[in-house]
Design a protein around this motif. Sequence first.
Motif, mmCIF file in Angstrom:
data_model
loop_
_atom_site.group_PDB
_atom_site.id
_atom_site.type_symbol
_atom_site.label_atom_id
_atom_site.label_comp_id
_atom_site.label_asym_id
_atom_site.label_seq_id
_atom_site.Cartn_x
_atom_site.Cartn_y
_atom_site.Cartn_z
ATOM 1 N N ALA A 1 -30.132 -9.963 2.613
ATOM 2 C CA ALA A 1 -30.881 -9.803 1.367
ATOM 3 C C ALA A 1 -32.347 -9.542 1.681
ATOM 4 C CB ALA A 1 -30.750 -11.049 0.502
ATOM 5 N N THR A 2 -32.996 -8.776 0.823
ATOM 6 C CA THR A 2 -34.423 -8.533 0.983
ATOM 7 C C THR A 2 -35.220 -9.736 0.472
ATOM 8 O OG1 THR A 2 -34.431 -7.386 -1.141
ATOM 9 C CG2 THR A 2 -34.187 -6.023 0.835
ATOM 10 N N ASN A 3 -34.647 -10.442 -0.515
ATOM 11 C CA ASN A 3 -35.263 -11.663 -1.032
ATOM 12 C C ASN A 3 -34.495 -12.851 -0.463
ATOM 13 O OD1 ASN A 3 -36.261 -13.827 -2.450
ATOM 14 N ND2 ASN A 3 -36.178 -12.848 -4.457
ATOM 15 N N THR A 4 -35.109 -13.583 0.429
ATOM 16 C CA THR A 4 -34.408 -14.678 1.122
ATOM 17 C C THR A 4 -34.654 -16.047 0.478
ATOM 18 O OG1 THR A 4 -36.254 -14.916 2.668
ATOM 19 C CG2 THR A 4 -34.432 -13.459 3.329
ATOM 20 N N SER B 1 -28.490 -18.212 -3.447
ATOM 21 C CA SER B 1 -29.357 -17.054 -3.215
ATOM 22 C C SER B 1 -29.993 -16.605 -4.524
ATOM 23 C CB SER B 1 -28.539 -15.906 -2.613
ATOM 24 O OG SER B 1 -29.257 -14.687 -2.652
ATOM 25 N N GLN C 1 -31.369 -13.603 -4.878
ATOM 26 C CA GLN C 1 -31.023 -12.189 -5.037
ATOM 27 C C GLN C 1 -29.589 -12.018 -5.522
ATOM 28 O OE1 GLN C 1 -32.475 -9.376 -2.120
ATOM 29 N NE2 GLN C 1 -30.498 -8.326 -2.024
ATOM 30 N N ASP C 2 -28.672 -12.826 -5.035
ATOM 31 C CA ASP C 2 -27.264 -12.754 -5.438
ATOM 32 C C ASP C 2 -26.792 -14.166 -5.752
ATOM 33 O OD1 ASP C 2 -24.570 -12.393 -5.818
ATOM 34 O OD2 ASP C 2 -24.236 -11.234 -3.988
ATOM 35 N N VAL D 1 -24.619 -10.379 1.398
ATOM 36 C CA VAL D 1 -25.511 -11.535 1.324
ATOM 37 C C VAL D 1 -24.727 -12.799 1.647
ATOM 38 C CG1 VAL D 1 -27.014 -12.904 -0.171
ATOM 39 C CG2 VAL D 1 -26.958 -10.401 -0.398
#
Length: 345
Positions: A67-70, A144, A146-147, A41
Amino acid sequence: MLGGIVGVKLREVLKIASVGLGALCLFLSSGCGGNNAANVVTVAVTPAQDILILGQSVNLTATVTGATNTNVTWSSCQYTTTTTTNGKTTTSNPTDCPSDGSFGTLSNTQATGTATYTAPDPSKFQLPDQTKYPGLQIVITATSVQDTKKTGKATIALTSGIRGILQPVTASVPTSESQQFFVTLTNDVQNKGATWLLTQNVPNTDSSGNFINYPQLPKCDPTCGTITPDANNPNVAVYTAPSTIPTAITPAQKNNTNSASNVTIVATPVADNSGFVIGTITITTGGPITFNGITPTIAPQGATLWDVYLDAPNISSASQIWLTYPNNSQPVVKDSTSGQIKILF
């Protein structure tokens, strides 16, 4: 017979082990000898760097990859300062900007990755003092969702847009005589004007290694003369030379090889001390002016511009020259502040 049974069992064990290893490799998503790498990510904010004049805005975009969640979260408006001590440069940790908007504001923050930073309003605020906030940088950070360990940032430098033009830039002033200076400031929205300084020192570093530029240099007056701002217009000041030519730099400065007869005049915009302009004053001995001639004595008709030289020892920037034009009974008075007269040594 026993050897055959052992061989079969060994092959079964290896088969089971290889299937298990393959499953383990798939579980770890590491490829196990292949070239496939795990998704990493990253967050990038554009523009990553920018310079804004007070009142300007910039639209920021955060892009998340791997990432799948941007989506992102945005920090508040923050700033850092940078100082140099004993040759070592240090940048402070980000600190929240003042809530009054004097360092600008961050607005329209969207989880989808957009935000707007607006520099301070020049009708309300001036550029933060560079002596208090050296190397000021506005820092905007996107993290991010997600991360949360992955971030991207934009750094923004501020400028007032104020620029000065000093007139005259150089002047020769006889002892005890005076010379007018004026500075034209552009983008001085609040009309705060300029302050004036006379110095014989040059930019240097102090004992702590901090750089000292012209506006912070020590003054040399009255030894090197005096500067008097106009009471009605701070952008105009009159320099008066001392009664005798200085014989030493005031205050003394190591490695300063300038002549003591040279003085630097510094005009600094109140709204932005980084927009200072400087000029040079040469103190000369006053004396009677003699006029030995003019060169050239003939100029081509129709010329747009033509330089004319007067051989006039002891003339100075404070001197006035009367020009008489054909068919004009009234002479026109010129001096160095007109921008058309320059004294050469």
